[in-house]
Design an enzyme around this catalytic site. Structure first.
Site, PDB file in Angstrom:
ATOM      1  N   LYS B 127       0.856  -1.182   0.000  1.00 47.23           N
ATOM      2  CA  LYS B 127       0.000   0.000   0.000  1.00 47.23           C
ATOM      3  C   LYS B 127       0.899   1.241   0.000  1.00 47.23           C
ATOM      4  CE  LYS B 127      -3.701   1.735   3.049  1.00 47.23           C
ATOM      5  NZ  LYS B 127      -4.432   1.470   4.301  1.00 47.23           N
ATOM      6  N   SER B 202      -9.239   1.344   3.055  1.00 52.02           N
ATOM      7  CA  SER B 202      -8.326   2.157   2.310  1.00 52.02           C
ATOM      8  C   SER B 202      -7.239   1.359   1.586  1.00 52.02           C
ATOM      9  CB  SER B 202      -7.668   3.165   3.253  1.00 52.02           C
ATOM     10  OG  SER B 202      -6.884   2.505   4.217  1.00 52.02           O
ATOM     11  N   SER B 226      -9.640  -1.150   6.957  1.00 53.18           N
ATOM     12  CA  SER B 226      -8.908  -0.870   5.715  1.00 53.18           C
ATOM     13  C   SER B 226      -8.138  -2.039   5.113  1.00 53.18           C
ATOM     14  CB  SER B 226      -7.970   0.324   5.928  1.00 53.18           C
ATOM     15  OG  SER B 226      -8.715   1.520   5.963  1.00 53.18           O
TER      16      SER B 226
END
Lengths: 552, 552
Positions: B127, B202, B226
């Site tokens: 990420k 996310s 997330s």
């Protein structure tokens, strides 16, 4: 009601809790009260012997039916009553409740032939921050006197499950944020070895009580030295575990909910053996199933054994420092560190000098955290009753500092984390250089031996370790000696605070040059987070080498 | 520079990072791009096979010299290039750096015959919150585009030590505080199974990338769902470990330094087997020696074995709930929970209904924490570039809320702790009633299957677990089915938010009644703090029973 009246009333209730037959006929005039129990006429020889035993031996004897909890509890209640009268260390004393509990445990043992847990029948004294249903936790605040607790702290619950008997809760400084023990409820607690010396703080009541053997395992808390300083000043072992090892839930506290630096619970004892009894007993109750902040980490015998293996093979690798770069410890402490290091060296261990990494910065951060709300929480509690603030108070909580805001707090928390990471890097770099693992670091815990009242000034040796959340075990080492610990002449202070600390140098006080003779000297043994098993094993070995591990 | 220009420039740089031979000739028109790699002509059959293998098999083959890291890295770089073009999931792509690293690892293996670590040669996608020296971490903020990192995040350091190869950093929503993935730098990331569906957030870029097999192990973070929501929406396994298990130090973040509820790192994978490879590899590097927030807890095989023993003897004891009392999940999710529970029951395990304890209260607390600074940190970063806030943004960070002050924060932290203690009490009470240990709880992770863009409304199933800091593993279960998952008629909403969620019911959208056909459905498997080994073992067994554990 005026705060003075509330305090008077509380003091009268404490006095009334002592049965007439345990009361002193007259106050002793000696400076030390350590040998009072034997000559008081209040305790039998057997009772004295019980209180001068070890917790480990006592639970073993109770588990074999060789001693009853009633006998053991009676002995400690009597001695605690004496400690209360001689050192003013008690905020709650409840021998009746204790003896009822002891009787129950004895009956259960008689009926089943089994102990309820590893602490079956053992009296344990608690700092007056632990809640026990039906009792008060005033914590040295006049405003909290008379408020009766409706719940037990989690550690209390678990100690009861393990078979402990509670009988006393000991005094603390108003707010807990000072390393001496004075409050407006009962006044000052003194050191049983010398009434002119502080018993330390904030778990100072425990320090005095356990040193006097009115308690055998005392439980305190530490957010800036509050277990370790009283241990050091009373020639005791003290464990400040890392946060998350022992349960803290449902305790009373100042600044409750403050989580940037956690206060932790830990024992003050006469030996690492008893310390281990306490820790293993609590962990056996799976505290993580009660308090979510506790890490599910049972006692790791393998970690303790790793140290034993090193002891019987290549030896330990021990770093040390005797000065944090901010305040130079007084001669007795420098000698204390040196004694430990030369003893380790003589025993074949590898020692090396550790460079304290930015401890001044660490202390700047932690002092900001202590004062994060500008003292609002503490001052509101003080104001509630109208009592004044105790001396020394502004040392840690400076009311002139503004409350910091949320984004500032996050910055502080980030600085803390970054600093902790950097400290771990220092470990890794040193281990790379050494080509082996560092087992522990030996360091001062205070810059002075047990100090005179109102003279505790520098928290940095303790509080930098709180910021790091390292495991620390205090080991008693030696005693200040007027013939040996000469002041260094022509010394230039490292800082303003150093100058203030040097001003109270042990054997240079004009009107009382012998004021500190015989004052307890200790060091702390440090390890990375959650290394209790290893650090306790190392502390035990150091105690053994020094001959300070008391094994009756 | 205008923010639009900065974004344009960044997009151009991402595009330019894809070698011409890996570029699409034309954009596919299909709603699903899942089968594109095979027919793209860009990847060889062997490359497709590599990317459709498991991480566990790949590292085993590389360790035996049957595959090179260059071959494996090339395959994943190609497929990641396709994912980037087809789902817009990438913020940083650096195949050259990756292949240089792969080559080095291959040469080291050739020379020594040994792997550098358990992940030797394995590409891992990250990420865009992880810092890699020399690359950018914009994290979806325009203001952060172009800032080059000077340090590696600790997890990056340790993965490198374990032998991993990095090649891509994936997209996130602006601020990270939304469970969809859209930002003003590159726009929206879509679900590879259906471009009208969200990939979650996310860690949505990871969800899309790993689902598409442009990545085999993706690493995300989770402070309110997330990791878990993208796992669920992309039919992946996802681990939200408890705080303190995996290192988070030196990551980029919104609200950096906020410690009341910790964001945690964790993997998104196609199987528990690969998840275990990741976790054991990281733990083998002793992350607690780098990040002080990590608990010194090596992989506990004994804990995983305890579950295996139960599987081969008395069976598991599993609680479940399908509604948290605030929002009723949609029919596919209710069916998902029911499928898992009936499957467990059929396999002889003991299941019982768990009553979610005050989850509405938990979410009220955690929402207050997310908005603790009144959004100052996030809004300042947005303002810095002048970019607007993304849609849905105010769901989690309500800018109309005032910044709370230090004493209010302490109150909130105390409420959190008390609530966590009460939840543990619910466990103890239930265990007392059952007369045995609870092994896990099965629950929804979202109230809907993978959802259409801008429709993610309710975070509560995820975020209550963050407040509790429970270990959670997402297990993919089934697919929304237009013929089965009929809307419950006459249903009376439990709350305003429930009404909003019910409005987007899978097969009742007038203009697109089949909009959700085939959308991934998942559950989460929950355990108390730091129970990763057990919960992963249970998740693996559930996957096995369901036939969803992908073992090529």
């Amino acid at each position: 009601m005026a705060w003075e009246k509330i305090a008077e009333d509380k003091k009268a209730r404490i006095e009334a809790s002592i049965p007439p037959e345990w009361r002193l006929q007259s106050a002793p005039t000696e400076i030390s009260v350590m040998d009072y129990p034997k000559k008081s006429g209040i305790m039998t020889a057997e009772e004295v012997a019980i209180t001068e035993s070890s917790a480990t031996d006592l639970v073993a004897k109770m588990a074999k039916g060789q001693l009853t909890s009633v006998a053991v509890t009676t002995a400690f209640c009597k001695r605690a009553a004496l400690a209360t009268q001689l050192t003013n260390c008690t905020l709650e004393f409840f021998p009746e409740m204790a003896l009822a509990r002891a009787k129950e445990l004895d009956e259960s043992f008689k009926k089943t032939g089994k102990v309820v847990g590893p602490l079956h029948g053992l009296p344990i004294s608690l700092k007056d921050q632990f809640r026990i249903k039906g009792l008060e936790t005033s914590m040295g605040y006049v405003a909290w006197v008379g408020k009766v607790d409706k719940v037990d702290s989690v550690l209390v619950t678990l100690l009861l499950k393990a078979g402990a008997v509670f009988y006393v809760k000991t005094s603390v400084p108003q707010s807990l944020m000072v390393c001496e023990t004075i409050n407006n409820v009962i006044g000052r607690t003194v050191n049983p070895r010398n009434k002119n010396w502080s018993c330390g703080g904030s778990s100072g009541g425990e320090g005095a009580m356990v040193a006097f053997r009115g308690g055998i395992i005392g439980v305190g808390t530490d957010i800036g030295g509050s277990i370790r300083v009283p241990s050091a000043f009373n020639f005791l072992y003290g464990l400040r575990p890392s946060h998350g090892r022992l349960p803290y839930a449902k305790m009373a506290n100042s600044m409750e909910g403050q989580e940037t630096v956690h206060s932790v619970c830990g024992p003050l004892t006469h030996s690492v053996k008893d310390m281990r009894l306490f820790v293993t007993s609590v962990l056996a109750e799976e505290p993580w199933k009660y308090d979510p902040k506790v890490v599910p980490l049972p006692w790791r015998q393998s970690e303790a054994d790793a140290i034993k293996t090193k002891l019987s093979s290549g030896g330990l690798t021990i770093g040390y420092y005797d000065c944090d770069g901010v305040v130079l410890p007084h001669p007795p402490i420098l000698r204390g560190v040196d004694t430990v290091i030369s003893t380790l060296k003589a025993a074949g261990h590898d020692v090396f000098q550790w460079t304290p990494y930015k401890h001044d910065y660490a202390n700047k951060i932690i002092n900001g955290i202590y004062a994060g709300d500008g003292g609002a929480d503490i001052f509101n509690t003080i104001k509630e009753s109208g009592e004044p603030a105790i001396p020394n108070f502004a040392d840690l909580i400076n009311p002139s500092l503004p409350k910091i805001d949320m984004n500032e707090l996050w910055d502080v928390q980030l600085q803390k984390w970054a600093y902790q990471c950097e400290y771990l890097e220092q470990f890794r770099l040193a281990e790379e250089t050494l080509g082996k693992e560092i087992d522990a670091i030996v360091a001062p815990i205070t810059p002075t031996a047990a100090i005179r009242h109102n003279q505790f000034k520098y928290y940095g040796y303790a509080s930098a370790i709180n910021l790091l959340d390292f495991t620390s075990v205090v080991v008693p080492v030696t005693w200040a000696d007027k013939n040996v610990d000469k002041k260094k002449e022509g010394y230039k202070a490292l800082s303003g605070i150093d100058e203030a600390v040097q001003a109270e140098c042990e054997f240079s006080i004009p009107d009382d040059p012998e004021a500190y003779d015989g004052a307890p000297v200790a060091v702390q043994i440090l390890g990375r987070r959650l290394t209790e098993e290893r650090i306790m094993a190392i502390a035990e070995e150091i105690g053994r080498l020094l001959g300070n591990e008391i094994t009756p």
